[in-house]
Design an enzyme around this catalytic site. Structure first.
Site, short mmCIF file in Angstrom:
data_model
loop_
_atom_site.label_atom_id
_atom_site.label_comp_id
_atom_site.label_asym_id
_atom_site.label_seq_id
_atom_site.Cartn_x
_atom_site.Cartn_y
_atom_site.Cartn_z
N SER A 132 33.35 39.82 50.26
CA SER A 132 33.42 41.09 49.20
C SER A 132 32.26 41.58 48.47
O SER A 132 31.21 40.62 48.42
CB SER A 132 34.40 40.48 48.13
N GLU A 134 31.95 42.04 45.79
CA GLU A 134 31.65 41.43 44.31
C GLU A 134 30.65 40.26 44.51
O GLU A 134 30.33 39.80 43.38
CB GLU A 134 33.05 40.75 44.28
N TYR A 155 35.71 34.62 40.80
CA TYR A 155 36.13 35.31 42.04
C TYR A 155 35.07 35.61 43.04
O TYR A 155 34.63 34.90 44.17
CB TYR A 155 36.94 36.38 41.94
P1 NDP Z 1 45.95 40.95 48.32
O1 NDP Z 1 45.68 40.30 46.86
O2 NDP Z 1 46.84 42.19 48.39
O3 NDP Z 1 46.44 39.70 49.31
C1 NDP Z 1 46.06 38.80 49.15
C2 NDP Z 1 46.80 37.76 50.04
O4 NDP Z 1 46.69 36.09 49.98
C3 NDP Z 1 48.41 37.75 49.96
O5 NDP Z 1 49.12 37.75 51.26
C4 NDP Z 1 48.77 36.52 49.13
O6 NDP Z 1 49.93 36.16 49.50
C5 NDP Z 1 47.61 35.35 50.12
N1 NDP Z 1 47.30 34.33 49.20
C6 NDP Z 1 47.07 34.05 47.90
N2 NDP Z 1 46.91 32.92 47.64
C7 NDP Z 1 47.22 32.06 48.65
C8 NDP Z 1 47.35 30.61 48.95
N3 NDP Z 1 46.98 29.90 48.15
N4 NDP Z 1 47.59 30.28 50.36
C9 NDP Z 1 48.16 31.33 51.33
N5 NDP Z 1 47.83 32.73 51.01
C10 NDP Z 1 47.62 33.13 49.76
O7 NDP Z 1 44.29 41.22 48.76
P2 NDP Z 1 43.78 42.26 49.87
O8 NDP Z 1 45.05 42.46 50.77
O9 NDP Z 1 43.46 43.49 49.11
O10 NDP Z 1 42.63 41.79 50.22
C11 NDP Z 1 42.37 40.82 51.44
C12 NDP Z 1 41.33 39.93 51.45
O11 NDP Z 1 40.23 40.77 51.25
C13 NDP Z 1 41.15 39.18 50.03
O12 NDP Z 1 40.52 38.04 50.50
C14 NDP Z 1 40.30 39.81 49.16
O13 NDP Z 1 39.57 38.86 48.32
C15 NDP Z 1 39.27 40.61 50.09
N6 NDP Z 1 38.71 41.55 49.68
C16 NDP Z 1 39.49 42.74 49.28
C17 NDP Z 1 38.89 44.03 48.74
C18 NDP Z 1 39.69 45.17 48.48
O14 NDP Z 1 39.30 46.05 48.01
N7 NDP Z 1 41.26 45.17 48.86
C19 NDP Z 1 37.46 44.19 48.98
C20 NDP Z 1 36.54 42.89 49.52
C21 NDP Z 1 37.58 41.65 49.78
P3 NDP Z 1 51.25 36.30 48.40
O15 NDP Z 1 51.64 37.69 48.90
O16 NDP Z 1 52.29 35.26 48.50
O17 NDP Z 1 50.83 36.44 46.91
P1 GDR Z 2 37.48 44.96 41.53
O1 GDR Z 2 38.87 45.85 41.30
O2 GDR Z 2 37.16 44.14 40.26
O3 GDR Z 2 36.43 45.89 41.82
O4 GDR Z 2 37.91 43.77 42.65
P2 GDR Z 2 39.91 46.40 40.19
O5 GDR Z 2 40.45 47.31 40.61
O6 GDR Z 2 40.50 44.89 39.40
O7 GDR Z 2 38.60 46.83 38.98
C1 GDR Z 2 37.82 47.98 39.28
C2 GDR Z 2 36.88 48.13 37.99
O8 GDR Z 2 37.98 48.87 37.20
C3 GDR Z 2 37.85 48.51 35.74
N1 GDR Z 2 38.87 48.51 34.82
C4 GDR Z 2 40.10 47.97 35.44
N2 GDR Z 2 40.47 47.17 36.09
C5 GDR Z 2 41.79 46.80 36.36
N3 GDR Z 2 42.33 45.89 37.22
N4 GDR Z 2 42.72 47.13 35.43
C6 GDR Z 2 42.31 47.90 34.31
O9 GDR Z 2 43.03 48.33 33.51
C7 GDR Z 2 40.97 48.24 34.22
N5 GDR Z 2 40.38 49.41 33.52
C8 GDR Z 2 39.15 49.51 33.78
C9 GDR Z 2 37.37 46.83 36.26
O10 GDR Z 2 36.63 46.59 34.84
C10 GDR Z 2 36.48 47.05 37.36
O11 GDR Z 2 35.16 47.36 36.85
C11 GDR Z 2 38.58 44.58 43.77
C12 GDR Z 2 39.45 43.37 44.42
O12 GDR Z 2 40.21 43.95 45.39
C13 GDR Z 2 38.73 42.11 45.04
O13 GDR Z 2 39.41 41.16 45.63
C14 GDR Z 2 37.62 42.83 45.83
O14 GDR Z 2 36.88 41.72 46.51
C15 GDR Z 2 36.79 43.92 45.14
O15 GDR Z 2 37.55 44.88 44.75
C16 GDR Z 2 35.87 44.38 46.09
#
Ligand code: NDP
Ligand code: GDR
Length: 340
Positions: A132, A134, A155
């Site tokens: 990520s 992050e 995270y």
């Molecule tokens: P989601 O939060 O939508 O999905 C997370 C998934 O992980 C769900 O299927 C969840 O299952 C599963 N999970 C959580 N904990 C466990 C566990 N202990 N054992 C098995 N499965 C588990 O994430 P995204 O689809 O958005 O992201 C996918 C991956 O990419 C994640 O690793 C995230 O950190 C990473 N990532 C995401 C980004 C983004 O912008 N979306 C950017 C960069 C990286 P359940 O449905 O049961 O909760």
């Molecule tokens: P992020 O996503 O932390 O970048 O992680 P998120 O959408 O939670 O926050 C983005 C930015 O928005 C600001 N923010 C808020 N965020 C949330 N969730 N709720 C609020 O009300 C709010 N107000 C302001 C946050 O402070 C932050 O700066 C996501 C996840 O998908 C990670 O798993 C992934 O790795 C990174 O993106 C890349």
């Protein structure tokens, strides 16, 4: 010819569901890991359901958890996938401050358990790790594959650990194991507590008169928001490449949370300033101020480029949420607003 077999952890999440779609469309046999829950947690996958009694079914779900190493070994040994996509994680940055230990266990150690399971089962699978942006945290943008990491949350720290474990398994055991360093990517399937979906869902509900205000945190944060279906294509391309290599996947553009509010609310003809209120609950103990990627390497080596811009992404997410509400709501849109 036998279809290729893939194993996806996190298949019930946003990216897992799009990746399962992509791989099924390419003829793969897809196996996914799901957690046992007291309610169904397969809503993002239900349109892909295949009857396991049908001899031709190509999608199979298996119970398991990244905290359960012996189960992962059993699964790797029995499925023997050619490709493994590790997408499972406790993926919410804000929540990782509440649950740092659990986040380390799943988002960090979970990766090691899966890599070990693959090694113990004697597999030579190609392995994708969901790394990520992050991890860059406090290091200023633009960020690319050589930018130093400076995580700002439990995270982010857990993802840095997973990144290095993946790289170490590549170097130590010669495995085809790669990190996709993905910047924020969103879609109508994005979890409702991430900022983009929280905004688009609220815009739709306020326009429909079922919600009156929206509580938020830091509106100054800068992010590089792309479209999730395009990002899972990049994951797949990484595993088809000749050599294992880590790649940044992004749009190279920068917008603030405030900009996203403006794109979303104007889509339904509203001024966001009239509805948005501040709640310190959403402020993080340490914030990541600005993430803006540079996907040059992925473009050159994988031929990957994004096409959906952040303003367009906001529109398509709002349109989806408006439609879902008109249709009486769906599991993902009609729930009450828990303050998380
Ligand atoms: P989601 O939060 O939508 O999905 C997370 C998934 O992980 C769900 O299927 C969840 O299952 C599963 N999970 C959580 N904990 C466990 C566990 N202990 N054992 C098995 N499965 C588990 O994430 P995204 O689809 O958005 O992201 C996918 C991956 O990419 C994640 O690793 C995230 O950190 C990473 N990532 C995401 C980004 C983004 O912008 N979306 C950017 C960069 C990286 P359940 O449905 O049961 O909760
Ligand atoms: P992020 O996503 O932390 O970048 O992680 P998120 O959408 O939670 O926050 C983005 C930015 O928005 C600001 N923010 C808020 N965020 C949330 N969730 N709720 C609020 O009300 C709010 N107000 C302001 C946050 O402070 C932050 O700066 C996501 C996840 O998908 C990670 O798993 C992934 O790795 C990174 O993106 C890349």
């Amino acid at each position: 010819m036998e279809p290729k077999r893939a194993f996806i952890t996190g298949i019930t999440g946003q990216d897992g569901s799009y990746l399962a779609e992509l791989l099924l469309s390419k003829g793969y046999e897809v196996h996914g890991l799901i957690r046992r829950a007291s309610t169904f947690n397969t809503v993002r996958l239900d349109h892909l359901f295949q009857d396991p009694h049908d001899p031709d079914h190509r999608l199979t779900l298996h119970y398991g958890d990244l905290t359960d190493g012996s189960r992962l070994v059993t699964l790797m040994d029995s499925i023997r996938p050619q490709e493994i996509y590790n997408l499972a994680a406790q993926s919410h940055v804000r929540v990782s401050f509440d649950e740092p230990e659990y986040t380390g266990d799943t988002t960090g150690l979970g990766t090691t358990r899966l890599l070990e399971a693959m090694r113990l089962a004697g597999l030579e699978s190609r392995y994708y790790q969901a790394s990520s942006s992050e991890m860059f945290g406090a290091t200023p943008p633009p960020q690319n594959e050589s930018t130093p990491f400076y995580p700002r949350s439990p995270y982010g720290a857990a993802k840095v650990y997973s990144y290095w474990m993946t790289k170490n398994y590549r170097e130590a055991f010669g495995l085809f194991a790669v990190n996709g360093i993905l910047f924020n990517h969103e879609s109508p399937r994005r979890g409702e507590t991430f900022v983009t979906r929280k905004i688009t869902r609220a815009a739709a509900r306020i326009a429909a008169g079922v919600q009156s205000e929206l509580y938020m945190g830091n509106l100054d944060a800068v992010r590089d928001w792309g479209y999730a279906p395009e990002y899972v294509e990049a994951m797949w391309r990484m595993l088809q490449h000749d050599t294992p290599q880590d790649y940044v996947v992004a749009t190279n553009t920068a917008y603030t949370v405030r900009d996203f509010l403006s794109f979303a609310f104007s889509r339904v003809g509203l001024e966001w300033e009239k509805y948005v209120r501040f709640d310190e609950r959403y402020i993080r103990p340490t914030e990541v101020d600005a993430l803006v990627g540079d996907y040059g390497l992925a473009e050159r080596e994988l031929g990957w480029t994004p096409s959906v811009t952040t303003p367009r992404l906001a529109e398509l997410m709002v349109d989806h949420d408006v439609k879902a509400l008109e249709g009486g709501g769906s599991h993902l849109t009609d729930t009450v607003d828990w303050p998380v």
